[in-house]
Enzyme design. Structure first.
Site, PDB file in Angstrom:
ATOM      1  N   CYS A   8      50.979  63.533  15.825  1.00  0.00           N
ATOM      2  CA  CYS A   8      51.501  63.835  17.162  1.00  0.00           C
ATOM      3  C   CYS A   8      51.642  65.354  17.256  1.00  0.00           C
ATOM      4  O   CYS A   8      51.013  66.087  16.486  1.00  0.00           O
ATOM      5  CB  CYS A   8      52.802  63.095  17.447  1.00  0.00           C
ATOM      6  SG  CYS A   8      54.239  63.585  16.469  1.00  0.00           S
ATOM      7  N   ASN A  11      55.433  66.242  14.848  1.00  0.00           N
ATOM      8  CA  ASN A  11      55.647  65.401  13.658  1.00  0.00           C
ATOM      9  C   ASN A  11      57.131  65.117  13.427  1.00  0.00           C
ATOM     10  O   ASN A  11      57.595  65.061  12.301  1.00  0.00           O
ATOM     11  CB  ASN A  11      54.989  66.021  12.427  1.00  0.00           C
ATOM     12  CG  ASN A  11      54.878  65.082  11.234  1.00  0.00           C
ATOM     13  OD1 ASN A  11      54.930  65.526  10.095  1.00  0.00           O
ATOM     14  ND2 ASN A  11      54.718  63.807  11.452  1.00  0.00           N
ATOM     15  N   CYS A  13      58.763  62.752  16.014  1.00  0.00           N
ATOM     16  CA  CYS A  13      59.095  61.542  16.777  1.00  0.00           C
ATOM     17  C   CYS A  13      58.043  60.451  16.574  1.00  0.00           C
ATOM     18  O   CYS A  13      58.272  59.489  15.855  1.00  0.00           O
ATOM     19  CB  CYS A  13      59.240  61.852  18.274  1.00  0.00           C
ATOM     20  SG  CYS A  13      60.660  62.899  18.685  1.00  0.00           S
ATOM     21  N   ARG A  14      56.905  60.597  17.211  1.00  0.00           N
ATOM     22  CA  ARG A  14      55.920  59.517  17.235  1.00  0.00           C
ATOM     23  C   ARG A  14      55.197  59.297  15.918  1.00  0.00           C
ATOM     24  O   ARG A  14      55.122  58.166  15.431  1.00  0.00           O
ATOM     25  CB  ARG A  14      54.905  59.782  18.358  1.00  0.00           C
ATOM     26  CG  ARG A  14      55.550  59.778  19.724  1.00  0.00           C
ATOM     27  CD  ARG A  14      54.630  60.278  20.796  1.00  0.00           C
ATOM     28  NE  ARG A  14      54.381  61.716  20.616  1.00  0.00           N
ATOM     29  CZ  ARG A  14      53.481  62.401  21.291  1.00  0.00           C
ATOM     30  NH1 ARG A  14      52.701  61.795  22.161  1.00  0.00           N
ATOM     31  NH2 ARG A  14      53.345  63.698  21.091  1.00  0.00           N
ATOM     32  N   SER A  15      54.639  60.345  15.339  1.00  0.00           N
ATOM     33  CA  SER A  15      53.868  60.134  14.100  1.00  0.00           C
ATOM     34  C   SER A  15      54.745  59.723  12.917  1.00  0.00           C
ATOM     35  O   SER A  15      54.329  58.867  12.123  1.00  0.00           O
ATOM     36  CB  SER A  15      52.976  61.333  13.768  1.00  0.00           C
ATOM     37  OG  SER A  15      53.701  62.527  13.648  1.00  0.00           O
ATOM     38  N   ASP A 126      55.569  60.731  24.484  1.00  0.00           N
ATOM     39  CA  ASP A 126      56.516  61.526  23.695  1.00  0.00           C
ATOM     40  C   ASP A 126      57.932  61.272  24.223  1.00  0.00           C
ATOM     41  O   ASP A 126      58.229  61.572  25.373  1.00  0.00           O
ATOM     42  CB  ASP A 126      56.171  63.003  23.819  1.00  0.00           C
ATOM     43  CG  ASP A 126      56.947  63.882  22.845  1.00  0.00           C
ATOM     44  OD1 ASP A 126      57.929  63.404  22.245  1.00  0.00           O
ATOM     45  OD2 ASP A 126      56.552  65.051  22.683  1.00  0.00           O
TER      46      ASP A 126
END
Length: 165
Positions: A8, A11, A13-15, A126
């Site tokens: 993301c 690095n 939140c999402r990934s 995000d």
């Protein structure tokens, strides 16, 4: 060994959510000795930091421990080291394509478009500037796509086993 990299922007939140969810699924499937999981960001803002506290909390409520993860930036060498380089959104897919060396063996792809089963979306949004619901939505999308990814990896591992004398 098959290697998976989730990417993301920062690095945090999402990934890392995808990293933690997929690590858990891989372990539950008994494939930890055959599948390596990592995550990275296309930006360098948070290198060495833990995931966002809201990400850690939302994941922990579903049984995923993200507290050991640390942010890192995606590298050009990742395209030769990983079998899957999975972008969380179109912007990061574009950033990865710009980073990828011409002769690299792995092409980046959109995580959701490639592996989601229940959700019809290209991007994991995000949640950074939103409320708690955004982190729950990320988990829903990521869990779905991780199930599809695990099925794809099982198929690849089975194919390899058939090809190996």
């Amino acid at each position: 060994m098959l290697r998976v990299l989730f990417v993301c922007l920062g690095n945090i939140c999402r990934s890392p959510t995808a990293d933690g969810v997929f690590r858990s699924m891989v372990a539950s499937a008994g494939l930890s000795d055959q599948v390596e999981v990592d995550s990275a960001g296309t930006a360098a803002w948070h290198i060495g930091k833990t995931p966002d506290p809201r990400t850690i909390k939302a994941a922990a409520e579903r049984g995923y421990d993200l507290s050991v993860l640390r942010a890192r930036q995606a590298l050009a060498t990742d395209f030769d080291q990983f079998d899957y380089v999975l972008a969380m959104d179109l912007e990061n897919l574009s950033n990865l394509r710009a980073l990828k060396p011409a002769a690299a063996r792995t092409d980046p792809q959109l995580f959701l478009r490639s592996f989601a089963r229940r959700f019809n979306s290209d991007e994991v949004p995000d949640p950074y500037y939103g409320g708690a619901d955004g982190f729950e939505q990320v988990l829903d999308l990521v869990e779905d796509a991780c199930e599809g990814l695990l099925a794809d990896i099982r198929q690849r591992l089975n194919q390899r086993a058939k090809e190996t004398p």
